[in-house]
Structures are given as structure tokens and as C-alpha cells.
Design a protein around this motif. Sequence first.
Motif, PDB file in Angstrom:
ATOM      1  N   GLY A  47       0.976  -1.243   0.218  1.00 35.71           N
ATOM      2  CA  GLY A  47      -0.034   0.013   0.022  1.00 35.71           C
ATOM      3  C   GLY A  47       0.889   1.237  -0.062  1.00 35.71           C
ATOM      4  N   PHE A  48       1.911   1.116   0.934  1.00 34.53           N
ATOM      5  CA  PHE A  48       2.720   2.550   0.948  1.00 34.53           C
ATOM      6  C   PHE A  48       3.506   2.492  -0.385  1.00 34.53           C
ATOM      7  CE2 PHE A  48       2.485   2.508   5.770  1.00 34.53           C
ATOM      8  CZ  PHE A  48       1.964   3.720   5.954  1.00 34.53           C
ATOM      9  N   GLY A  49       4.007   1.528  -0.824  1.00 32.98           N
ATOM     10  CA  GLY A  49       4.743   1.392  -2.014  1.00 32.98           C
ATOM     11  C   GLY A  49       3.905   2.141  -3.322  1.00 32.98           C
ATOM     12  N   ALA A  50       2.705   1.622  -3.322  1.00 28.28           N
ATOM     13  CA  ALA A  50       1.740   1.961  -4.464  1.00 28.28           C
ATOM     14  C   ALA A  50       1.455   3.481  -4.329  1.00 28.28           C
ATOM     15  CB  ALA A  50       0.377   1.239  -4.376  1.00 28.28           C
ATOM     16  N   VAL A  51       1.365   3.967  -3.098  1.00 33.25           N
ATOM     17  CA  VAL A  51       0.975   5.529  -2.858  1.00 33.25           C
ATOM     18  C   VAL A  51       2.360   6.331  -3.385  1.00 33.25           C
ATOM     19  CG1 VAL A  51       0.712   7.148  -1.206  1.00 33.25           C
ATOM     20  CG2 VAL A  51      -0.830   5.172  -1.024  1.00 33.25           C
ATOM     21  N   GLY A  52       3.686   5.976  -2.820  1.00 27.22           N
ATOM     22  CA  GLY A  52       4.767   6.287  -3.257  1.00 27.22           C
ATOM     23  C   GLY A  52       4.933   6.380  -4.921  1.00 27.22           C
ATOM     24  N   VAL A  53       4.612   5.305  -5.423  1.00 29.09           N
ATOM     25  CA  VAL A  53       4.889   5.368  -7.029  1.00 29.09           C
ATOM     26  C   VAL A  53       3.884   6.156  -7.568  1.00 29.09           C
ATOM     27  CG1 VAL A  53       4.854   4.008  -9.009  1.00 29.09           C
ATOM     28  CG2 VAL A  53       6.030   3.229  -7.082  1.00 29.09           C
ATOM     29  N   LEU A  54       2.594   5.995  -7.302  1.00 25.53           N
ATOM     30  CA  LEU A  54       1.354   6.947  -7.800  1.00 25.53           C
ATOM     31  C   LEU A  54       1.763   8.683  -7.405  1.00 25.53           C
ATOM     32  CD1 LEU A  54      -1.529   4.714  -7.045  1.00 25.53           C
ATOM     33  CD2 LEU A  54      -0.643   5.307  -9.407  1.00 25.53           C
ATOM     34  N   ALA A  55       2.216   8.772  -6.344  1.00 24.44           N
ATOM     35  CA  ALA A  55       2.475  10.113  -5.977  1.00 24.44           C
ATOM     36  C   ALA A  55       3.688  10.774  -6.970  1.00 24.44           C
ATOM     37  CB  ALA A  55       2.998  10.447  -4.625  1.00 24.44           C
ATOM     38  N   THR A  56       4.804   9.782  -7.151  1.00 26.40           N
ATOM     39  CA  THR A  56       5.805  10.145  -7.885  1.00 26.40           C
ATOM     40  C   THR A  56       5.262  10.567  -9.510  1.00 26.40           C
ATOM     41  OG1 THR A  56       7.447   9.133  -6.776  1.00 26.40           O
ATOM     42  CG2 THR A  56       8.104   9.470  -9.043  1.00 26.40           C
ATOM     43  N   LEU A  57       4.342   9.681  -9.931  1.00 24.29           N
ATOM     44  CA  LEU A  57       3.755   9.929 -11.417  1.00 24.29           C
ATOM     45  C   LEU A  57       2.913  11.312 -11.421  1.00 24.29           C
ATOM     46  CD1 LEU A  57       2.471   6.260 -12.187  1.00 24.29           C
ATOM     47  CD2 LEU A  57       4.079   7.714 -13.549  1.00 24.29           C
ATOM     48  N   VAL A  58       2.299  11.430 -10.506  1.00 25.27           N
ATOM     49  CA  VAL A  58       1.338  12.858 -10.320  1.00 25.27           C
ATOM     50  C   VAL A  58       2.478  13.834 -10.446  1.00 25.27           C
ATOM     51  CG1 VAL A  58       0.037  13.995  -8.749  1.00 25.27           C
ATOM     52  CG2 VAL A  58      -0.681  11.533  -9.235  1.00 25.27           C
ATOM     53  N   ALA A  59       3.660  13.891  -9.533  1.00 23.60           N
ATOM     54  CA  ALA A  59       4.793  14.965  -9.555  1.00 23.60           C
ATOM     55  C   ALA A  59       4.987  14.852 -10.838  1.00 23.60           C
ATOM     56  CB  ALA A  59       5.690  14.522  -8.455  1.00 23.60           C
TER      57      ALA A  59
END
Length: 183
Positions: free
Chosen positions: A46-58
Motif C-alpha cells: 500500500g505504501f509502495g503504491a502510494v509512493g509510486v503513484l505520487a511520483t507519477l503525479v509529481a
Amino acid sequence: MGGGSIETRGTSPVRLATAAAALGLATVLAIVSALGSSDRAAWLWGFGAVGVLATLVALAGWAGATWWGVVALGAEYTVLHIGRGAVDVGAAFVATGLLVLAELVMWSLDARSRVVNEAEVTQRRVIQLGLLSLGTLMLGSSLVAAGTLTRGAAFARTVAGVVCSIAVLAVVTWASVRQRSRT
């Protein structure tokens, strides 16, 4: 070239390279931590997915999401290791990876400007990123080493902690001054 002497405006190679490196690094950080434990796998993925998705958004243009990605990936590593004994040297590498991730995302966003794409600017930024990474790894390793000192060396641990804290503040101050001078 566009029609006649009009230059075409596409995505710069620097922007593409830094975005790909940032996304790859975020993915590696997420997967390595998530594969580290079976009893906490749901939290880690879960944390990993949020981290990767947030990086994509950034990378898509919202710079504020960078920090959500870094925090989520840092929290993932923390959840993996919390309550599992002493901190290992991997913490210094993860900290360095998180710093490099944030820098790569910001560099990718900065690369939307033509000035950032000049060879001299790119070379200088690569050198700065290398030095910053090396400094972070040395500082992180020092903090981990200070945490592994035996109980009898409490004074030495305190001194090492204070020195490392001062060094961290110096790096943060230097980075903020450097950021202000660039704008």
C-alpha cells in the motif's frame, strides 16, 4: 525543425531521462521494501503504491506530490523495519535513494525550461546530485554507525548524534540557500 526556421517544441531528452530514472527508482524502492516481509505485506504494498503513484503525479506537473511520494516510500521502509531489531546500513541507502528521487523529480519538472537542457547546466547538475548523494550516504552511514555503538559508549553516541544532526542541518541550510540562488 518545424516549418522553416521555427523550432519544434517537444519533450526534452533531459526531462524524459530524469522522469524515467525517478519513476524507476520509486518503483525499485517500493518493490524491494514490499518483498521484505510477508506479515506486513499489505501495508508495504500500500505504501509502495502510494509512493509510486505520487511520483507519477509529481512528474505530470504537480510538484507538491513529490513529497507525498518520498514520505510514503520512507514510511514503507519504516513499517518494514519497525520493531525488528537494530537499524541496518540499508537505512542510509534508502535515505539516499529518497533524496535522489526528490531531486530527479524536481529536475524533470525544471527541464521544461530550455535553459535547463543546456549541456553545461546538465553537467553541473549531475555533479551536484552525485556530491549530494555521496554526502547523504556518508551522513546516513554515520548515523547508523552511531546507533550501533554499545551501551557503554553513551557519551560517544551522544557526541556522534549531535555532530550528525549539525551536519544534517548544514546540508539542509546549504540546499535551501542553493535553491534560493537558482530562483
